[in-house]
Design a protein around this motif. Structure first.
Motif, mmCIF file in Angstrom:
data_model
loop_
_atom_site.group_PDB
_atom_site.id
_atom_site.type_symbol
_atom_site.label_atom_id
_atom_site.label_comp_id
_atom_site.label_asym_id
_atom_site.label_seq_id
_atom_site.Cartn_x
_atom_site.Cartn_y
_atom_site.Cartn_z
ATOM 1 N N TYR A 73 -4.746 5.664 16.417
ATOM 2 C CA TYR A 73 -3.294 5.553 16.529
ATOM 3 C C TYR A 73 -2.869 6.290 17.775
ATOM 4 C CZ TYR A 73 -3.596 3.567 11.933
ATOM 5 O OH TYR A 73 -3.938 2.748 10.907
ATOM 6 N N GLN B 200 -7.937 0.823 4.278
ATOM 7 C CA GLN B 200 -8.731 0.153 5.319
ATOM 8 C C GLN B 200 -10.184 -0.015 4.889
ATOM 9 O OE1 GLN B 200 -8.243 2.356 9.008
ATOM 10 N NE2 GLN B 200 -6.023 2.159 8.965
ATOM 11 N N LYS C 91 -5.522 -6.276 6.990
ATOM 12 C CA LYS C 91 -6.575 -5.547 6.257
ATOM 13 C C LYS C 91 -7.765 -6.472 5.962
ATOM 14 C CE LYS C 91 -3.727 -2.278 6.496
ATOM 15 N NZ LYS C 91 -3.261 -0.991 6.093
ATOM 16 N N GLY D 64 0.805 -1.219 0.000
ATOM 17 C CA GLY D 64 0.000 0.000 0.000
ATOM 18 C C GLY D 64 0.837 1.267 0.000
ATOM 19 N N THR D 65 1.983 1.209 0.653
ATOM 20 C CA THR D 65 2.869 2.376 0.704
ATOM 21 C C THR D 65 3.405 2.699 -0.691
ATOM 22 O OG1 THR D 65 3.484 1.722 2.943
ATOM 23 C CG2 THR D 65 4.903 3.339 1.875
ATOM 24 N N LEU E 154 0.658 4.376 -2.646
ATOM 25 C CA LEU E 154 0.542 5.806 -2.328
ATOM 26 C C LEU E 154 1.643 6.605 -3.019
ATOM 27 C CD1 LEU E 154 -0.229 5.815 1.504
ATOM 28 C CD2 LEU E 154 -1.529 7.068 -0.214
HETATM 29 C C1 LIG Z 1 -2.007 -0.166 5.878
HETATM 30 C C2 LIG Z 1 -2.111 1.240 5.489
HETATM 31 C C3 LIG Z 1 -1.253 1.820 4.548
HETATM 32 C C4 LIG Z 1 -0.015 1.151 4.019
HETATM 33 O O1 LIG Z 1 -0.197 -0.083 3.424
HETATM 34 P P1 LIG Z 1 1.017 -1.154 3.441
HETATM 35 O O2 LIG Z 1 0.497 -2.227 2.539
HETATM 36 O O3 LIG Z 1 1.185 -1.610 4.855
HETATM 37 O O4 LIG Z 1 2.217 -0.492 2.903
HETATM 38 C C5 LIG Z 1 -1.495 3.127 4.153
HETATM 39 N N1 LIG Z 1 -2.514 3.833 4.673
HETATM 40 C C6 LIG Z 1 -3.338 3.323 5.607
HETATM 41 C C7 LIG Z 1 -4.469 4.173 6.127
HETATM 42 C C8 LIG Z 1 -3.165 2.020 6.065
HETATM 43 O O5 LIG Z 1 -3.990 1.537 6.997
#
Ligand SMILES: *Cc1c(COP(=O)(O)O)cnc(C)c1O
Length: 372
Positions: free
Chosen positions: A314, A159, A185, A59-60, A63
């Protein structure tokens, strides 16, 4: 029910069909990005209701590539929430751009559109909204703001797989969106991510960026990375995607049962659900107020001793993180995010949590009041 068994805060469901799908890929010898990834992308795009889905390593990375695709660069400002996982804001730093934090709505914990409006300057290029805990942000308001101010709208839907705002899936509202398939997730590929968009140019750019800017074999048009997903991960993801709606409906059942049992407890605030959304309950988050007999951290320990895993999503708002303090962010901004970080507690509601577990969790939270 004994407290011997531990109810974890998250756990992926891997069944025989996921295992067989992975074995099939292993036996094929085609392990890296190939046909399985392509099929996963097509199936995911269809599920979300967008033209393009681009699979990546996590996910990173999704982004990072989404922001590169829309052209965020040094000197730009991108507005987002400080009450999210660190990756959301870090992706802005990756571009040499400046994260600008707007506060959250204390009821939904999502970015407050009114505060976002206050933060727009001539340098603002984009807004990243996060659909925190699986509840969509106010996409009607954010779409209007983005259109009025000619800003890119990016959705962090890491999420919120399957969540909807006004009947339309998240991941299809913004110019570009991202998902994560980390094991905590709503569905997983081990590690994995996805970019979704209706924009042909952004999709093409994201595809180039994830694969060394390669347009055909060993021809490199732009500077790119290796952020590819493997066929192994994609095969797992395809099976998980077919189960997503079922997983989400169990999360919803558990969440509704918990709210029923907890809403009458003094000092416990149960989650607020915006009537315009379909919430997919990535996390079930309560807020512990001063009139509850235990502090948030005492309750967390007490539940742990009772065999119930919890987490804080968090504990530190991003502008209070050591990295961001060093960057000079003022510490008194976004008071709602600061307040939430001190009071929230996530309880287990994932699909492996049974109705009996939910009853047990609710009773344990009631117990400290009986002792008074
Ligand atoms: C998990 C998450 C990410 C990052 O995803 P990864 O697959 O862990 O890199 C980014 N934003 C949010 C809100 C997340 O919960």
């Amino acid at each position: 029910m004994t407290s011997k068994r531990f109810i974890p805060i998250a756990k992926p469901i891997i069944e025989e069909d996921e295992i067989q799908a992975v074995i099939r890929v292993l036996k094929s010898g085609m392990l890296a990005q190939g046909e399985e990834v392509k099929l996963f992308e097509q199936e995911f795009a269809k599920y979300i209701g967008v033209k393009h889905a681009v699979a990546v390593a996590n996910g990173t990375a999704a982004l990072d590539l989404a922001l590169k695709a829309i052209g965020i660069k040094e000197g730009d400002e991108v507005i987002t929430t400080p009450f999210t996982f660190i990756a959301t804001a870090n992706a802005i730093l990756f571009q040499g751009a400046k994260p600008i934090f707007a506060d959250i709505d204390p009821k939904t914990y999502n970015l407050d559109p009114n505060d976002v409006l206050e933060k727009i300057t001539s340098k603002t290029k984009a807004i990243i909204v996060v659909h925190l805990y699986g509840q969509p942000a106010d996409m009607k308001a954010f779409k209007e703001i983005a259109e009025d101010h000619k800003l890119y709208l990016v959705e962090d839907a890491a999420q919120a797989h399957g969540a909807e705002f006004m009947g339309k899936k998240v991941g299809s509202w913004g110019d570009i969106a991202i998902f994560s398939f980390y094991p905590t997730k709503n569905i997983t590929t081990g590690e994995g991510g996805m970019i979704t968009t209706d924009n042909d140019k952004l999709a093409r750019k994201a595809r180039l960026l994830r694969d060394h800017g390669q347009t055909s074999k060993y021809v490199h048009e732009i500077l790119g990375w290796n952020f590819r997903m493997t066929n192994i991960a994609a095969a797992l993801g395809r099976v998980q995607l077919r189960k997503l709606d079922k997983f989400n409906s169990i999360r919803k059942r558990n969440a509704e049962k918990l709210t029923q049992s907890l809403s009458c407890i003094k000092g416990i605030i149960t989650p607020y659900v915006d009537p315009r959304v379909k919430h997919v309950w990535h996390q079930y988050v309560i807020r512990i107020e001063e009139n509850y007999p235990l502090s948030r951290d005492q309750l967390m320990n007490y539940l742990k001793e009772s065999g119930i895993g919890t987490a804080i999503h968090y504990p530190i708002p991003i502008h209070h993180q050591p990295l961001y303090r060093k960057l000079g962010y003022p510490q008194d901004i976004c008071p709602n995010a600061i307040d939430a970080s001190k009071k929230v507690l996530s309880l287990p509601i994932h699909p492996l949590v049974s109705s009996e577990d939910i009853e047990y969790i609710a009773n344990k939270i009631k117990e400290p009041l009986d002792d008074q």
